[in-house]
Write a protein that holds these residues in place. Structure first.
Motif, PDB file in Angstrom:
ATOM      1  N   ARG A  15       0.834  -1.201   0.000  1.00  0.00           N
ATOM      2  CA  ARG A  15       0.000   0.000   0.000  1.00  0.00           C
ATOM      3  C   ARG A  15       0.872   1.255   0.000  1.00  0.00           C
ATOM      4  NH1 ARG A  15      -2.264   3.674   3.391  1.00  0.00           N
ATOM      5  NH2 ARG A  15      -4.332   4.406   2.865  1.00  0.00           N
ATOM      6  N   GLN A  16       1.929   1.266   0.801  1.00  0.00           N
ATOM      7  CA  GLN A  16       2.821   2.423   0.842  1.00  0.00           C
ATOM      8  C   GLN A  16       3.526   2.627  -0.507  1.00  0.00           C
ATOM      9  OE1 GLN A  16       3.015   4.819   3.158  1.00  0.00           O
ATOM     10  NE2 GLN A  16       1.339   3.701   4.124  1.00  0.00           N
ATOM     11  N   ALA A  17       3.920   1.532  -1.150  1.00  0.00           N
ATOM     12  CA  ALA A  17       4.541   1.638  -2.477  1.00  0.00           C
ATOM     13  C   ALA A  17       3.539   2.197  -3.479  1.00  0.00           C
ATOM     14  CB  ALA A  17       5.063   0.275  -2.933  1.00  0.00           C
ATOM     15  N   ALA A  18       2.295   1.755  -3.407  1.00  0.00           N
ATOM     16  CA  ALA A  18       1.260   2.268  -4.311  1.00  0.00           C
ATOM     17  C   ALA A  18       1.008   3.751  -4.065  1.00  0.00           C
ATOM     18  CB  ALA A  18      -0.032   1.467  -4.136  1.00  0.00           C
ATOM     19  N   ILE A  19       1.071   4.181  -2.824  1.00  0.00           N
ATOM     20  CA  ILE A  19       0.915   5.606  -2.507  1.00  0.00           C
ATOM     21  C   ILE A  19       2.031   6.409  -3.162  1.00  0.00           C
ATOM     22  CG2 ILE A  19       1.110   7.294  -0.619  1.00  0.00           C
ATOM     23  CD1 ILE A  19      -0.573   5.312   1.082  1.00  0.00           C
ATOM     24  N   GLU A  20       3.248   5.911  -3.121  1.00  0.00           N
ATOM     25  CA  GLU A  20       4.362   6.616  -3.768  1.00  0.00           C
ATOM     26  C   GLU A  20       4.161   6.696  -5.278  1.00  0.00           C
ATOM     27  OE1 GLU A  20       6.724   8.393  -2.338  1.00  0.00           O
ATOM     28  OE2 GLU A  20       5.849   7.871  -0.405  1.00  0.00           O
ATOM     29  N   VAL A  21       3.652   5.634  -5.883  1.00  0.00           N
ATOM     30  CA  VAL A  21       3.340   5.658  -7.317  1.00  0.00           C
ATOM     31  C   VAL A  21       2.266   6.715  -7.572  1.00  0.00           C
ATOM     32  CG1 VAL A  21       2.279   4.358  -9.225  1.00  0.00           C
ATOM     33  CG2 VAL A  21       3.993   3.262  -7.755  1.00  0.00           C
ATOM     34  N   ALA A  22       1.240   6.747  -6.744  1.00  0.00           N
ATOM     35  CA  ALA A  22       0.147   7.709  -6.905  1.00  0.00           C
ATOM     36  C   ALA A  22       0.641   9.149  -6.765  1.00  0.00           C
ATOM     37  CB  ALA A  22      -0.952   7.423  -5.883  1.00  0.00           C
ATOM     38  N   ILE A  23       1.610   9.383  -5.900  1.00  0.00           N
ATOM     39  CA  ILE A  23       2.188  10.721  -5.751  1.00  0.00           C
ATOM     40  C   ILE A  23       2.942  11.098  -7.019  1.00  0.00           C
ATOM     41  CG2 ILE A  23       3.944  12.061  -4.519  1.00  0.00           C
ATOM     42  CD1 ILE A  23       3.039  10.519  -1.951  1.00  0.00           C
ATOM     43  N   LYS A  70       6.301  -7.782  -7.345  1.00  0.00           N
ATOM     44  CA  LYS A  70       7.158  -8.549  -8.244  1.00  0.00           C
ATOM     45  C   LYS A  70       6.623  -8.436  -9.667  1.00  0.00           C
ATOM     46  CE  LYS A  70       9.248  -9.915  -4.569  1.00  0.00           C
ATOM     47  NZ  LYS A  70       9.766  -8.766  -3.899  1.00  0.00           N
ATOM     48  N   ASP A  71       7.452  -8.815 -10.623  1.00  0.00           N
ATOM     49  CA  ASP A  71       7.088  -8.729 -12.038  1.00  0.00           C
ATOM     50  C   ASP A  71       6.239  -9.939 -12.426  1.00  0.00           C
ATOM     51  OD1 ASP A  71       6.861  -8.025 -14.660  1.00  0.00           O
ATOM     52  OD2 ASP A  71       8.990  -8.125 -15.124  1.00  0.00           O
ATOM     53  N   THR A  72       5.044  -9.987 -11.832  1.00  0.00           N
ATOM     54  CA  THR A  72       4.095 -11.061 -12.151  1.00  0.00           C
ATOM     55  C   THR A  72       2.746 -10.431 -12.489  1.00  0.00           C
ATOM     56  OG1 THR A  72       3.246 -11.302  -9.894  1.00  0.00           O
ATOM     57  CG2 THR A  72       5.212 -12.606 -10.462  1.00  0.00           C
ATOM     58  N   GLU A  78      -2.630  -6.541  -8.534  1.00  0.00           N
ATOM     59  CA  GLU A  78      -2.792  -6.069  -7.158  1.00  0.00           C
ATOM     60  C   GLU A  78      -2.453  -4.580  -7.050  1.00  0.00           C
ATOM     61  OE1 GLU A  78      -1.602  -7.269  -2.578  1.00  0.00           O
ATOM     62  OE2 GLU A  78      -0.531  -8.245  -4.228  1.00  0.00           O
ATOM     63  N   LEU A  79      -1.387  -4.144  -7.721  1.00  0.00           N
ATOM     64  CA  LEU A  79      -1.044  -2.723  -7.724  1.00  0.00           C
ATOM     65  C   LEU A  79      -2.179  -1.908  -8.338  1.00  0.00           C
ATOM     66  CD1 LEU A  79       0.805  -0.291  -7.340  1.00  0.00           C
ATOM     67  CD2 LEU A  79       1.896  -0.876  -9.523  1.00  0.00           C
ATOM     68  N   THR A  80      -2.720  -2.374  -9.444  1.00  0.00           N
ATOM     69  CA  THR A  80      -3.837  -1.691 -10.091  1.00  0.00           C
ATOM     70  C   THR A  80      -5.023  -1.580  -9.133  1.00  0.00           C
ATOM     71  OG1 THR A  80      -3.143  -2.455 -12.271  1.00  0.00           O
ATOM     72  CG2 THR A  80      -5.451  -1.830 -12.038  1.00  0.00           C
ATOM     73  N   ASP A  81      -5.336  -2.657  -8.443  1.00  0.00           N
ATOM     74  CA  ASP A  81      -6.456  -2.650  -7.504  1.00  0.00           C
ATOM     75  C   ASP A  81      -6.218  -1.666  -6.356  1.00  0.00           C
ATOM     76  OD1 ASP A  81      -7.697  -4.576  -9.052  1.00  0.00           O
ATOM     77  OD2 ASP A  81      -7.175  -6.242  -7.709  1.00  0.00           O
TER      78      ASP A  81
END
Length: 103
Positions: A15-23, A70-72, A78-81
């Motif tokens: 979730r924290q990694a996704a937040i960084e992507v969103a920023i 991971k690159d799967t 999951e990142l998209t969700d």
């Protein structure tokens, strides 16, 4: 550490990694006044699509910021969700903006 606790910790890391992507995609923004530091959401399909593209690119490049994913196909989904659901976790106004409306 128990399996359940590891799963919770890993979920929070993702979730924290996704937040960084969103920023990076400007899907989430820090306080425009630079005071409270709260994140606000800029929910739009265009910005969300940009966040998907940035996140997938980071996964492909093994960017350390996105390391929990991971690159799967499963992790990409999951990142998209997570990105899609972030807008429900953040307001469209920060504390400063809410306070300005009250004054």
């Amino acid at each position: 550490m128990s399996f359940a606790k590891r799963a919770i910790v890993e979920g929070e890391r993702k979730r924290q990694a996704a937040i960084e992507v969103a920023i990076r995609a400007k899907y989430l923004n820090r306080c425009q006044f630079g005071v409270c530091g709260e994140l606000t959401e800029a929910h739009s399909e265009d910005v969300l699509t940009k966040a998907y593209a940035i996140g997938n690119s980071m996964i492909s490049k093994n960017d350390p910021l996105i390391q929990p994913f991971k690159d799967t196909p499963q992790d990409r989904r999951e990142l998209t969700d997570i990105l899609q659901n972030l807008w429900t976790d953040f307001s469209d106004e920060c504390k400063c903006q809410r306070q300005a409306h009250e004054d």
